[in-house]
Structures are given as C-alpha cells and as structure tokens.
Design a protein around this motif. Sequence first.
Motif, PDB file in Angstrom:
ATOM      1  N   PRO A 184      -0.200 -24.736  -2.744  1.00 44.80           N
ATOM      2  CA  PRO A 184       0.877 -23.893  -2.236  1.00 44.80           C
ATOM      3  C   PRO A 184       1.746 -23.363  -3.368  1.00 44.80           C
ATOM      4  N   HIS A 185       2.318 -22.189  -3.114  1.00 49.55           N
ATOM      5  CA  HIS A 185       3.299 -21.644  -4.044  1.00 49.55           C
ATOM      6  C   HIS A 185       4.583 -22.438  -3.892  1.00 49.55           C
ATOM      7  N   ASP A 186       5.242 -22.682  -4.992  1.00 47.45           N
ATOM      8  CA  ASP A 186       6.545 -23.328  -4.940  1.00 47.45           C
ATOM      9  C   ASP A 186       7.545 -22.278  -4.484  1.00 47.45           C
ATOM     10  N   LEU A 187       8.086 -22.457  -3.290  1.00 50.38           N
ATOM     11  CA  LEU A 187       8.973 -21.464  -2.715  1.00 50.38           C
ATOM     12  C   LEU A 187      10.450 -21.750  -2.974  1.00 50.38           C
ATOM     13  N   THR A 188      10.752 -22.789  -3.761  1.00 54.97           N
ATOM     14  CA  THR A 188      12.156 -23.130  -3.990  1.00 54.97           C
ATOM     15  C   THR A 188      12.898 -22.011  -4.713  1.00 54.97           C
TER      16      THR A 188
ATOM     17  N   TRP B 117      10.737  -8.516  11.091  1.00 54.97           N
ATOM     18  CA  TRP B 117      10.322  -9.152  12.341  1.00 54.97           C
ATOM     19  C   TRP B 117       8.917  -9.719  12.222  1.00 54.97           C
ATOM     20  N   HIS B 118       8.015  -8.949  11.619  1.00 60.54           N
ATOM     21  CA  HIS B 118       6.619  -9.396  11.551  1.00 60.54           C
ATOM     22  C   HIS B 118       6.452 -10.582  10.610  1.00 60.54           C
ATOM     23  N   ASP B 119       7.367 -10.756   9.653  1.00 69.31           N
ATOM     24  CA  ASP B 119       7.341 -11.977   8.842  1.00 69.31           C
ATOM     25  C   ASP B 119       7.580 -13.185   9.745  1.00 69.31           C
ATOM     26  N   ARG B 120       8.638 -13.110  10.506  1.00 64.45           N
ATOM     27  CA  ARG B 120       9.023 -14.241  11.368  1.00 64.45           C
ATOM     28  C   ARG B 120       8.008 -14.479  12.486  1.00 64.45           C
ATOM     29  N   LEU B 121       7.546 -13.404  13.113  1.00 66.93           N
ATOM     30  CA  LEU B 121       6.617 -13.552  14.246  1.00 66.93           C
ATOM     31  C   LEU B 121       5.261 -14.119  13.831  1.00 66.93           C
ATOM     32  N   SER B 122       4.861 -13.876  12.597  1.00 71.67           N
ATOM     33  CA  SER B 122       3.538 -14.331  12.150  1.00 71.67           C
ATOM     34  C   SER B 122       3.583 -15.626  11.344  1.00 71.67           C
ATOM     35  N   GLY B 123       4.783 -16.111  11.027  1.00 66.23           N
ATOM     36  CA  GLY B 123       4.880 -17.320  10.210  1.00 66.23           C
ATOM     37  C   GLY B 123       4.467 -17.085   8.777  1.00 66.23           C
ATOM     38  N   THR B 124       4.694 -15.859   8.293  1.00 63.59           N
ATOM     39  CA  THR B 124       4.365 -15.504   6.917  1.00 63.59           C
ATOM     40  C   THR B 124       5.606 -14.947   6.240  1.00 63.59           C
ATOM     41  N   ARG B 125       5.499 -14.788   4.914  1.00 61.80           N
ATOM     42  CA  ARG B 125       6.615 -14.176   4.198  1.00 61.80           C
ATOM     43  C   ARG B 125       6.104 -13.522   2.932  1.00 61.80           C
ATOM     44  N   LEU B 126       6.829 -12.524   2.497  1.00 65.49           N
ATOM     45  CA  LEU B 126       6.525 -11.867   1.231  1.00 65.49           C
ATOM     46  C   LEU B 126       7.376 -12.480   0.142  1.00 65.49           C
ATOM     47  N   ILE B 127       6.780 -12.646  -1.037  1.00 61.79           N
ATOM     48  CA  ILE B 127       7.522 -13.123  -2.192  1.00 61.79           C
ATOM     49  C   ILE B 127       7.232 -12.198  -3.369  1.00 61.79           C
ATOM     50  N   LEU B 128       8.157 -12.155  -4.304  1.00 65.08           N
ATOM     51  CA  LEU B 128       7.941 -11.405  -5.537  1.00 65.08           C
ATOM     52  C   LEU B 128       7.104 -12.249  -6.487  1.00 65.08           C
ATOM     53  N   THR B 129       6.161 -11.603  -7.151  1.00 66.43           N
ATOM     54  CA  THR B 129       5.369 -12.307  -8.164  1.00 66.43           C
ATOM     55  C   THR B 129       5.905 -11.947  -9.536  1.00 66.43           C
ATOM     56  N   LYS B 130       5.576 -12.751 -10.512  1.00 68.82           N
ATOM     57  CA  LYS B 130       6.051 -12.501 -11.868  1.00 68.82           C
ATOM     58  C   LYS B 130       5.257 -11.405 -12.562  1.00 68.82           C
ATOM     59  N   SER B 131       3.996 -11.265 -12.208  1.00 69.25           N
ATOM     60  CA  SER B 131       3.181 -10.206 -12.838  1.00 69.25           C
ATOM     61  C   SER B 131       2.239  -9.592 -11.846  1.00 69.25           C
TER      62      SER B 131
ATOM     63  N   SER C 134       2.064 -18.046   3.586  1.00 66.82           N
ATOM     64  CA  SER C 134       2.588 -18.665   4.805  1.00 66.82           C
ATOM     65  C   SER C 134       3.996 -19.175   4.511  1.00 66.82           C
ATOM     66  N   MET C 135       4.690 -19.617   5.523  1.00 68.46           N
ATOM     67  CA  MET C 135       6.051 -20.149   5.338  1.00 68.46           C
ATOM     68  C   MET C 135       6.050 -21.388   4.442  1.00 68.46           C
ATOM     69  N   GLU C 136       4.900 -22.061   4.353  1.00 73.61           N
ATOM     70  CA  GLU C 136       4.778 -23.249   3.515  1.00 73.61           C
ATOM     71  C   GLU C 136       4.320 -22.895   2.102  1.00 73.61           C
ATOM     72  N   GLY C 137       4.060 -21.608   1.843  1.00 75.70           N
ATOM     73  CA  GLY C 137       3.599 -21.180   0.529  1.00 75.70           C
ATOM     74  C   GLY C 137       2.094 -21.200   0.368  1.00 75.70           C
ATOM     75  N   LEU C 138       1.362 -21.448   1.443  1.00 72.99           N
ATOM     76  CA  LEU C 138      -0.098 -21.491   1.411  1.00 72.99           C
ATOM     77  C   LEU C 138      -0.687 -20.107   1.626  1.00 72.99           C
ATOM     78  N   PRO C 139      -1.963 -19.916   1.268  1.00 72.84           N
ATOM     79  CA  PRO C 139      -2.612 -18.639   1.563  1.00 72.84           C
ATOM     80  C   PRO C 139      -2.649 -18.382   3.073  1.00 72.84           C
ATOM     81  N   VAL C 140      -2.660 -17.123   3.428  1.00 70.10           N
ATOM     82  CA  VAL C 140      -2.662 -16.701   4.833  1.00 70.10           C
ATOM     83  C   VAL C 140      -4.083 -16.792   5.377  1.00 70.10           C
TER      84      VAL C 140
END
Length: 149
Positions: free
Chosen positions: A8-12, A135-149, A94-100
């Motif tokens: 999982p990605h560290d989402l902290t 809305w679609h982030d919350r409804l699907s249990g996913t989220r977008l994050i910024l990557t470093k590169s 995913s909300m846990e930082g795992l792949p979708v």
Amino acid sequence: MTEQPQSPHDLTDAVAPGLLRRLGAIFYDTLLLTALVFVATAAVTLPFGNPTGDWLLIFQIFLFEIIPLVFFCWFWIRGGQTLGMRAWRLKLVSMEGLPVDWKQALKRHFAAILSLLVFGFGFIWVVFDSDNMAWHDRLSGTRLILTKS
C-alpha cells in the motif's frame, strides 16, 4: 507467472489534488478518448457503412460507454493512472492506499457518470470537500493522490 501483491501507498502525507489538476487530466484523457472513438468509428463504418436502426443505438453505446469504461477501468487497475493522470501526476488508489480492483474501478466509472450528470457538481464538490474528494471518490472507496514524479 503470478502477480506480486503491491504494497500500500503510505497515505499519511498524501496530498489530494484540487479541481484544476483533475480537470487537466480529464482534458488530456478526453483527447485520447476522442481519438479512440474516431478509430473505432472508422473501423466499423469504412467496411460496413453507417449503422442504422437498432444497430445505431448499439454502436452509440459501444462508442460512448463501452470504450470509455474499458479505457478508464483498464488503466486504473493496471497501475492506477491513465495517460492524462500520469501527465498531471495523479494516481488512483483505494482508501487504504492499495491498488484499485475491477469492482472499485467499475463503481468509480459509474459514480463519475453520476457526478457529471448533475451538471458536473460531483466533480466541483472537490472545492467544498475538506479532503478534496469528489462524489465518485467517496462512492467508490477510492481516492486520487499526487505522485512525486
């Protein structure tokens, strides 16, 4: 060969993108989807002519729902990024930082259609949401994050 589960990605310290970055990625992906629709249209109409009757509706569903669904879901489960998302340094997890997985990708796709159908308010919601989530982030249990590169 079996796939290794990804850690999982560290989402902290993860940063959720704002509306403009999301719209930039959507714009890029729309250009790619438009090209795919043109190619699919040519592949059908050049050898067979223009669809008519019931075939026209089936063809329109194929062009404007099936192609986008496969495009987005395939990219989301194969690395979490469409080409537009990669250009704008966005990644879907995913909300846990795992792949979708496919289930989350399908939920997100159809929830994004809902977000768009209400005059795009589900997308604009990012501006009002304390976590910068649509809305679609919350409804699907996913989220977008910024990557470093």
